[in-house]
Write a protein that holds these residues in place. Sequence first.
Motif, PDB file in Angstrom:
ATOM      1  N   GLY A  46       0.843  -1.276  -0.048  1.00 47.01           N
ATOM      2  CA  GLY A  46       0.157  -0.049  -0.008  1.00 47.01           C
ATOM      3  C   GLY A  46       0.898   1.379  -0.036  1.00 47.01           C
ATOM      4  O   GLY A  46       2.210   1.035   0.129  1.00 47.01           O
ATOM      5  N   ALA A  47       0.470   2.431   0.035  1.00 48.16           N
ATOM      6  CA  ALA A  47       0.838   3.666   0.120  1.00 48.16           C
ATOM      7  C   ALA A  47       1.792   3.868   1.122  1.00 48.16           C
ATOM      8  O   ALA A  47       2.758   4.666   1.087  1.00 48.16           O
ATOM      9  CB  ALA A  47      -0.086   4.970  -0.228  1.00 48.16           C
ATOM     10  N   TYR A  48       1.057   3.522   2.358  1.00 47.42           N
ATOM     11  CA  TYR A  48       1.869   3.616   3.633  1.00 47.42           C
ATOM     12  C   TYR A  48       2.339   2.297   4.202  1.00 47.42           C
ATOM     13  O   TYR A  48       2.101   1.342   3.960  1.00 47.42           O
ATOM     14  CB  TYR A  48       0.897   4.086   4.557  1.00 47.42           C
ATOM     15  CG  TYR A  48       0.405   5.407   4.414  1.00 47.42           C
ATOM     16  CD1 TYR A  48       1.067   6.616   4.810  1.00 47.42           C
ATOM     17  CD2 TYR A  48      -0.984   5.726   4.102  1.00 47.42           C
ATOM     18  CE1 TYR A  48       0.740   7.779   4.691  1.00 47.42           C
ATOM     19  CE2 TYR A  48      -1.305   6.900   3.873  1.00 47.42           C
ATOM     20  CZ  TYR A  48      -0.818   8.111   4.066  1.00 47.42           C
ATOM     21  OH  TYR A  48      -1.181   9.315   3.927  1.00 47.42           O
ATOM     22  N   ARG A  49       3.613   2.409   4.901  1.00 46.29           N
ATOM     23  CA  ARG A  49       4.322   1.304   5.385  1.00 46.29           C
ATOM     24  C   ARG A  49       4.302   1.756   7.058  1.00 46.29           C
ATOM     25  O   ARG A  49       4.994   0.974   7.654  1.00 46.29           O
ATOM     26  CB  ARG A  49       5.561   1.313   5.137  1.00 46.29           C
ATOM     27  CG  ARG A  49       6.051   0.865   3.596  1.00 46.29           C
ATOM     28  CD  ARG A  49       5.602  -0.526   3.320  1.00 46.29           C
ATOM     29  NE  ARG A  49       5.795  -1.148   2.035  1.00 46.29           N
ATOM     30  CZ  ARG A  49       4.879  -1.005   0.919  1.00 46.29           C
ATOM     31  NH1 ARG A  49       3.860  -0.493   1.296  1.00 46.29           N
ATOM     32  NH2 ARG A  49       5.258  -1.461  -0.167  1.00 46.29           N
ATOM     33  N   SER A  50       3.321   2.362   7.471  1.00 44.12           N
ATOM     34  CA  SER A  50       3.332   2.781   8.879  1.00 44.12           C
ATOM     35  C   SER A  50       1.747   3.412   8.935  1.00 44.12           C
ATOM     36  O   SER A  50       1.090   3.382   8.103  1.00 44.12           O
ATOM     37  CB  SER A  50       4.215   3.768   9.250  1.00 44.12           C
ATOM     38  OG  SER A  50       3.955   5.246   8.568  1.00 44.12           O
TER      39      SER A  50
END
Length: 517
Positions: free
Chosen positions: A342-346
């Motif tokens: 996805g766009a975020y890794r957090s």
Amino acid sequence: LRAGMDMELPSRTCFNEELGQWFASGRLDMEILDTAVKRILTEKFRMGLFDNPYALGETQLKEIFHTEEASELTLQAALESLVLLKNDGILPIKAPVKKAAVIGYHAASTRSLFGGYTFMSMTERWLGARNTMAGVEEEEITSDCDNQLYPGSYVQQEHPLAEKLAKELRPDSNNLLEQLKMIMPGTDFSYAFGYAHAGEDMSFHEEALSAAEEADLVIVTVGGKYGTGSMASTGEGIDSTNINLPPCQEVFLEKLEKLHKPVICIHFDGRPISSDGAERCANAILEAWNPAERGAEAIGKVLLGEYNPGGKLPVSAAYHAGQEPVYYNHYNGSSYHQGTVGAYRSYADRPYEPRYFFGYGLSYTSFEYSDLTLSTRKTEPSGSVTATVAVSNTGASEGDEIVQLYLKDRYASMTRPVMELAGFRRIRLKPGESQNVTFHIQISQTAFLDINKKWKIEAGWVDVLIGASSQDIRLSDSFCITSDLYIDGKDREFYAETRIGQIGETDYFSKRDEAVR
């Protein structure tokens, strides 16, 4: 009632006046009551309470428990429990310090060295604290008593005589401020209260900041108060939506950061520290927990480098309550090992990972891991595997390292944890010294509950991970279990037995051999 309990403690909910009337009226058979009373009296006879109904006197208690050996054990326990979470080189304190500011409630409090379920905590209720222990009926703490609470909390303000009472109970126990003055006689110490252990009262900040501005070194104490009464902020029956420091402390650290002073932060509480302010402001952070009667002495030894801290975190510390639950042995594909794209890794505002990982802790020296060897690469489910690793002290100070063994089931019929602690060993090494650490792994340790809730040792590959924390894995290897086996849960082993030896020794051994030793 025949299958019930004989005594109800500490509060009476069922064994009340109404139940007494039932027996008196014949509604219940008196034989039930006689049987319960007989069992209770029998146990009291067995314990000798009818021969000696009174507790031991103060002199007898001191002779039994307050021995020099017990005191030294207390100090050793405190030393080994301290966890160094951050250090940019400020610790140990090297050069003489002309002027130091010591700030915070905990620094001048003997009581803060002791946790809940201690005599210190229980005795505090003499001063008017309400009981918070689960199952004990007590007046509810509400905002109707605002004049007794720390502003912005439901925590009752500590009684002015709390420290006096603590000194009466443990006259030989220094608080941290007293200890620092004793071990650093050449330093001019100034103390400022600064803030309480709960709430959002910031009226003492300016005085503390003034003391910090004039100092060459600032030692701040932060945290909560672990206990069993309404003067505590952590403990049984005391819950909070915030896992971070209270506002009165967090905001102070933000103000202190702007002074650009060297800062050592010491945390006291029954739970781990989690603070953005401490991470930014402090050059070093020491997790002290509640180190008990010789805790201040232990902290002093660490600050001056007389003892090298080797403690490791027994929990994962989250950044924020919104991360919870966060723990190292989460299931594959969850928590901070989701493996999704996805766009975020957090999170949008925080990392997925914890602030401090399970098993984490720093040292004044460094350790190198090498030469991991397994006794076999294939084993029957009823067998065992021995893992041996060499650990060397590559720094300039003697110190402890807690060598940690984790197992990872690569593929299984049930979703399994990403790793599980399977054993650990604390070793002390001098500079340049090396030792072998050997773990004896019973394959039954890998057993898990299958879909039918039966304990199953499953065929397949298991990774052996050895390192300094759950995140700091230094070496790895693997072994294969050749077939499935169902076992009784009571026969499942839970930890790998260990031994240490000099480099070059043969460290393979059986569980029976270890028992004989």
